[in-house]
Motif scaffolding. Structure first.
Motif, PDB file in Angstrom:
ATOM      1  N   THR A 168     -21.589  13.404 -18.645  1.00 31.24           N
ATOM      2  CA  THR A 168     -22.042  14.780 -18.455  1.00 31.24           C
ATOM      3  C   THR A 168     -23.359  14.837 -17.690  1.00 31.24           C
ATOM      4  O   THR A 168     -23.800  15.907 -17.284  1.00 31.24           O
ATOM      5  N   HIS A 169     -23.996  13.672 -17.542  1.00 32.46           N
ATOM      6  CA  HIS A 169     -25.240  13.605 -16.772  1.00 32.46           C
ATOM      7  C   HIS A 169     -25.454  12.151 -16.306  1.00 32.46           C
ATOM      8  O   HIS A 169     -24.855  11.223 -16.857  1.00 32.46           O
ATOM      9  N   THR A 170     -26.296  11.983 -15.293  1.00 31.69           N
ATOM     10  CA  THR A 170     -26.559  10.621 -14.819  1.00 31.69           C
ATOM     11  C   THR A 170     -27.577   9.917 -15.712  1.00 31.69           C
ATOM     12  O   THR A 170     -27.901   8.752 -15.464  1.00 31.69           O
ATOM     13  N   SER A 171     -28.051  10.589 -16.766  1.00 27.10           N
ATOM     14  CA  SER A 171     -28.944   9.918 -17.722  1.00 27.10           C
ATOM     15  C   SER A 171     -28.253   8.699 -18.337  1.00 27.10           C
ATOM     16  O   SER A 171     -28.921   7.758 -18.767  1.00 27.10           O
ATOM     17  N   SER A 172     -26.915   8.724 -18.358  1.00 25.15           N
ATOM     18  CA  SER A 172     -26.175   7.567 -18.878  1.00 25.15           C
ATOM     19  C   SER A 172     -26.489   6.303 -18.074  1.00 25.15           C
ATOM     20  O   SER A 172     -26.413   5.189 -18.610  1.00 25.15           O
ATOM     21  N   VAL A 173     -26.847   6.479 -16.813  1.00 27.34           N
ATOM     22  CA  VAL A 173     -27.167   5.299 -15.993  1.00 27.34           C
ATOM     23  C   VAL A 173     -28.511   4.691 -16.435  1.00 27.34           C
ATOM     24  O   VAL A 173     -28.701   3.482 -16.352  1.00 27.34           O
ATOM     25  N   GLN A 174     -29.407   5.545 -16.958  1.00 30.32           N
ATOM     26  CA  GLN A 174     -30.643   5.010 -17.552  1.00 30.32           C
ATOM     27  C   GLN A 174     -30.285   3.972 -18.613  1.00 30.32           C
ATOM     28  O   GLN A 174     -30.864   2.880 -18.659  1.00 30.32           O
ATOM     29  N   ALA A 175     -29.315   4.350 -19.464  1.00 32.74           N
ATOM     30  CA  ALA A 175     -28.907   3.442 -20.546  1.00 32.74           C
ATOM     31  C   ALA A 175     -28.332   2.145 -19.969  1.00 32.74           C
ATOM     32  O   ALA A 175     -28.653   1.049 -20.428  1.00 32.74           O
ATOM     33  N   TYR A 194     -19.634  15.509 -14.874  1.00 37.84           N
ATOM     34  CA  TYR A 194     -18.548  16.445 -15.209  1.00 37.84           C
ATOM     35  C   TYR A 194     -18.907  17.289 -16.424  1.00 37.84           C
ATOM     36  O   TYR A 194     -19.450  16.775 -17.397  1.00 37.84           O
ATOM     37  N   ARG A 195     -18.577  18.556 -16.352  1.00 34.32           N
ATOM     38  CA  ARG A 195     -18.736  19.411 -17.541  1.00 34.32           C
ATOM     39  C   ARG A 195     -17.603  20.413 -17.596  1.00 34.32           C
ATOM     40  O   ARG A 195     -17.138  20.886 -16.556  1.00 34.32           O
ATOM     41  N   ASN A 196     -17.215  20.718 -18.800  1.00 33.83           N
ATOM     42  CA  ASN A 196     -16.077  21.602 -18.987  1.00 33.83           C
ATOM     43  C   ASN A 196     -16.500  23.066 -18.807  1.00 33.83           C
ATOM     44  O   ASN A 196     -16.680  23.799 -19.766  1.00 33.83           O
ATOM     45  N   HIS A 208     -23.222  17.054  -8.867  1.00 32.79           N
ATOM     46  CA  HIS A 208     -23.906  15.784  -8.585  1.00 32.79           C
ATOM     47  C   HIS A 208     -25.354  15.826  -9.043  1.00 32.79           C
ATOM     48  O   HIS A 208     -26.008  16.864  -8.925  1.00 32.79           O
ATOM     49  N   GLN A 209     -25.801  14.709  -9.556  1.00 36.93           N
ATOM     50  CA  GLN A 209     -27.189  14.608  -9.994  1.00 36.93           C
ATOM     51  C   GLN A 209     -27.836  13.364  -9.402  1.00 36.93           C
ATOM     52  O   GLN A 209     -27.142  12.429  -8.985  1.00 36.93           O
ATOM     53  N   VAL A 210     -29.150  13.387  -9.385  1.00 37.45           N
ATOM     54  CA  VAL A 210     -29.892  12.159  -9.104  1.00 37.45           C
ATOM     55  C   VAL A 210     -30.867  11.979 -10.264  1.00 37.45           C
ATOM     56  O   VAL A 210     -31.633  12.882 -10.589  1.00 37.45           O
ATOM     57  N   GLU A 211     -30.768  10.837 -10.896  1.00 41.22           N
ATOM     58  CA  GLU A 211     -31.602  10.510 -12.043  1.00 41.22           C
ATOM     59  C   GLU A 211     -32.700   9.554 -11.579  1.00 41.22           C
ATOM     60  O   GLU A 211     -32.478   8.746 -10.677  1.00 41.22           O
ATOM     61  N   GLY A 212     -33.876   9.661 -12.181  1.00 46.32           N
ATOM     62  CA  GLY A 212     -34.938   8.688 -11.880  1.00 46.32           C
ATOM     63  C   GLY A 212     -35.468   8.103 -13.169  1.00 46.32           C
ATOM     64  O   GLY A 212     -35.521   8.794 -14.198  1.00 46.32           O
ATOM     65  N   PRO A 250     -33.686  15.663 -25.498  1.00 45.76           N
ATOM     66  CA  PRO A 250     -33.733  14.687 -26.597  1.00 45.76           C
ATOM     67  C   PRO A 250     -34.289  13.329 -26.155  1.00 45.76           C
ATOM     68  O   PRO A 250     -34.864  12.609 -26.970  1.00 45.76           O
ATOM     69  N   PHE A 251     -34.110  13.011 -24.872  1.00 47.01           N
ATOM     70  CA  PHE A 251     -34.469  11.653 -24.418  1.00 47.01           C
ATOM     71  C   PHE A 251     -35.879  11.550 -23.860  1.00 47.01           C
ATOM     72  O   PHE A 251     -36.287  10.477 -23.417  1.00 47.01           O
ATOM     73  N   THR A 252     -36.611  12.664 -23.826  1.00 50.84           N
ATOM     74  CA  THR A 252     -37.996  12.605 -23.346  1.00 50.84           C
ATOM     75  C   THR A 252     -38.923  13.351 -24.296  1.00 50.84           C
ATOM     76  O   THR A 252     -38.526  14.323 -24.939  1.00 50.84           O
ATOM     77  N   GLU A 253     -40.171  12.894 -24.376  1.00 49.37           N
ATOM     78  CA  GLU A 253     -41.174  13.575 -25.197  1.00 49.37           C
ATOM     79  C   GLU A 253     -42.567  13.211 -24.679  1.00 49.37           C
ATOM     80  O   GLU A 253     -42.916  12.026 -24.699  1.00 49.37           O
ATOM     81  N   LEU A 282     -35.534  20.627 -11.542  1.00 57.42           N
ATOM     82  CA  LEU A 282     -35.229  19.400 -12.288  1.00 57.42           C
ATOM     83  C   LEU A 282     -35.794  19.425 -13.707  1.00 57.42           C
ATOM     84  O   LEU A 282     -36.673  20.220 -14.035  1.00 57.42           O
ATOM     85  N   GLY A 283     -35.260  18.511 -14.504  1.00 55.29           N
ATOM     86  CA  GLY A 283     -35.784  18.256 -15.836  1.00 55.29           C
ATOM     87  C   GLY A 283     -36.450  16.891 -15.822  1.00 55.29           C
ATOM     88  O   GLY A 283     -36.052  16.006 -15.061  1.00 55.29           O
ATOM     89  N   SER A 284     -37.480  16.744 -16.672  1.00 58.33           N
ATOM     90  CA  SER A 284     -38.211  15.478 -16.628  1.00 58.33           C
ATOM     91  C   SER A 284     -38.972  15.278 -17.925  1.00 58.33           C
ATOM     92  O   SER A 284     -38.986  16.162 -18.804  1.00 58.33           O
ATOM     93  N   GLY A 285     -39.627  14.143 -18.043  1.00 56.78           N
ATOM     94  CA  GLY A 285     -40.459  13.904 -19.219  1.00 56.78           C
ATOM     95  C   GLY A 285     -40.792  12.435 -19.373  1.00 56.78           C
ATOM     96  O   GLY A 285     -40.361  11.604 -18.575  1.00 56.78           O
ATOM     97  N   PHE A 305     -41.446   7.327 -17.380  1.00 58.01           N
ATOM     98  CA  PHE A 305     -41.013   8.710 -17.170  1.00 58.01           C
ATOM     99  C   PHE A 305     -39.610   8.722 -16.600  1.00 58.01           C
ATOM    100  O   PHE A 305     -39.134   7.724 -16.044  1.00 58.01           O
ATOM    101  N   ALA A 306     -38.950   9.873 -16.773  1.00 57.60           N
ATOM    102  CA  ALA A 306     -37.589  10.031 -16.261  1.00 57.60           C
ATOM    103  C   ALA A 306     -37.439  11.456 -15.744  1.00 57.60           C
ATOM    104  O   ALA A 306     -38.208  12.351 -16.109  1.00 57.60           O
ATOM    105  N   PHE A 307     -36.502  11.614 -14.859  1.00 55.47           N
ATOM    106  CA  PHE A 307     -36.204  12.966 -14.369  1.00 55.47           C
ATOM    107  C   PHE A 307     -34.753  13.008 -13.920  1.00 55.47           C
ATOM    108  O   PHE A 307     -34.129  11.970 -13.669  1.00 55.47           O
ATOM    109  N   GLY A 308     -34.216  14.219 -13.853  1.00 57.34           N
ATOM    110  CA  GLY A 308     -32.850  14.387 -13.370  1.00 57.34           C
ATOM    111  C   GLY A 308     -32.748  15.702 -12.627  1.00 57.34           C
ATOM    112  O   GLY A 308     -33.250  16.723 -13.093  1.00 57.34           O
TER     113      GLY A 308
HETATM  114  N1  DAH Z   1     -29.862  14.981 -18.134  1.00 54.55           N
HETATM  115  C1  DAH Z   1     -30.463  16.283 -17.946  1.00 54.55           C
HETATM  116  C2  DAH Z   1     -29.369  17.287 -17.588  1.00 54.55           C
HETATM  117  O1  DAH Z   1     -28.311  16.895 -17.199  1.00 54.55           O
HETATM  118  C3  DAH Z   1     -31.479  16.277 -16.864  1.00 54.55           C
HETATM  119  C4  DAH Z   1     -32.685  15.455 -17.224  1.00 54.55           C
HETATM  120  C5  DAH Z   1     -33.722  16.046 -17.920  1.00 54.55           C
HETATM  121  C6  DAH Z   1     -32.747  14.116 -16.914  1.00 54.55           C
HETATM  122  C7  DAH Z   1     -34.842  15.324 -18.251  1.00 54.55           C
HETATM  123  C8  DAH Z   1     -33.872  13.364 -17.258  1.00 54.55           C
HETATM  124  C9  DAH Z   1     -34.909  13.996 -17.938  1.00 54.55           C
HETATM  125  O2  DAH Z   1     -33.981  12.058 -16.972  1.00 54.55           O
HETATM  126  O3  DAH Z   1     -36.005  13.255 -18.263  1.00 54.55           O
HETATM  127  O4  DAH Z   1     -29.590  18.457 -17.702  1.00 54.55           O
END
Ligand code: DAH
Length: 342
Positions: A168-175, A194-196, A208-212, A250-253, A282-285, A305-308
């Motif tokens: 549902t997000h490229t955050s899975s690639v972080q893992a 993908y999202r329903n 499409h997303q780009v995760e950092g 949930p994955f950033t604070e 974008l979202g980040s943290g 730090f991470a962002f998407g």
């Molecule tokens: N995964 C989030 C989404 O799909 C976007 C995101 C938010 C990615 C914060 C991140 C982050 O890596 O730190 O909406």
């Protein structure tokens, strides 16, 4: 016999100096010499006037002459293809039909641009699977069991085995990256998610997303801000304003969403920015310590730090594409407008 030899020689001379450059001229030659009332037939008729003792010699002469005429006619028709082509109106000197060359999809161009900006900052590209397991997509990213993002409405589960899903997000690639690499980690992860969702101008079941992700000793929120400021300036130019808003992931604070001043109306207010003058990009943290610990990374030693971000959203702002469906309809009238951009 002498007269016959003389006549044949004259004919040969005439034939040798004959040119036939057009189909009509070749046909005229054939009728004159080889036709049923042509000169070859006529001169053959002279045999009856040849004395008996000369008949053999005359016969050879006439046959040889007939062959000569036929060869000459053949030499005209050998070049028939060009004559026929001319007749068919083919002009080989005309320029050829252009071969249409495809163009890059706007989403590919924007993704490549995003990736190249981060590559200049030392980020490496990482990729992960689109069919993911629950752990990499949710669990490892600190999404509690009852988190609404796990709701069946949002996630496409594989019906034979709901332990598997479409990410549902490229955050899975972080893992995926933290599982295989040790800090320092600096990766950028482009990919499809993908999202329903019901497909409309504003929502699609895939996008499409780009995760950092950046993990090292002493990585701070200031690093996050500087990195994303740099990105925005490179992507949209120096005049664009940026703001961070506190948020929750949930994955950033702490978490923050980043807005840029609306490129469509310049901040005055329009329906793209919902009349606020700002659009979220974008979202980040700061990576949540629990996420680091999930992969055995010492959260006392390392921070990150991470962002998407969504590629479609960036493309919408940059090129004013106002309907998400255009990206996947493959209408060349849409796609060819991006020829030569980037
Ligand atoms: N995964 C989030 C989404 O799909 C976007 C995101 C938010 C990615 C914060 C991140 C982050 O890596 O730190 O909406």
């Amino acid at each position: 016999m002498e007269q016959l030899v003389q006549l044949i020689n004259n004919y040969k001379q005439e034939i040798n100096s004959t040119e036939a450059a057009t189909p009509d001229a070749v046909e005229a030659f054939r009728i004159k010499w080889l036709g049923t009332k042509g000169l070859v037939k006529t001169i053959m008729g002279e045999m009856k006037n040849v004395a008996a003792e000369n008949k053999k010699e005359a016969g050879q002469l006439l046959n040889e002459f007939k062959l000569f005429v036929e060869q000459k006619h053949g030499s005209f028709t050998l070049g028939t293809s060009s004559i026929q082509e001319q007749a068919a109106g083919i002009d080989w000197s005309l320029p050829g039909d252009p071969t249409p060359v495809g163009t890059r999809h706007p989403l590919s161009m924007v993704r490549n641009k995003i990736v190249s900006i981060f590559q200049r900052l030392g980020f490496a590209v990482a990729e992960g699977p689109e069919i993911e397991d629950d752990w990499h997509n949710f669990g490892a990213m600190n999404l509690p069991e009852d988190h609404p993002a796990r709701d069946m409405q949002d996630t496409f589960y594989i019906s034979q085995d709901p332990a598997w899903l479409l990410r549902t997000h490229t955050s899975s690639v972080q893992a995926r990256v933290m599982e295989t690499q040790k800090p320092p980690i600096r990766v950028i992860c482009p990919g499809r998610v993908y999202r329903n969702e019901t497909i409309s101008a504003r929502a699609h079941c895939f996008f499409h997303q780009v995760e950092g992700l950046y993990i090292d000793e002493n990585v701070s929120f200031a690093d996050l801000k500087q990195t994303l400021y740099f990105f925005v300036q490179e992507m949209f130019g120096k005049d664009v304003k940026v703001r961070f808003r506190p948020s929750y992931f949930p994955f950033t604070e702490p978490s923050a969403e980043m807005d840029i001043s609306c490129l469509i109306c310049g901040g005055d207010g329009c329906n793209v920015c919902k009349h606020t003058g700002w659009v979220e990009i974008l979202g980040s943290g700061m990576v949540h310590p629990k996420v680091l610990e999930n992969f055995g990374i010492d959260s006392n030693k390392y921070t990150g730090f991470a962002f998407g971000m969504g590629v479609e959203r960036i493309c919408q702002l940059k090129y004013r594409v106002n309907d998400l469906r255009l990206y996947s309809q493959n209408d060349v009238r849409f796609l060819k407008q991006f020829t030569g951009i980037v």
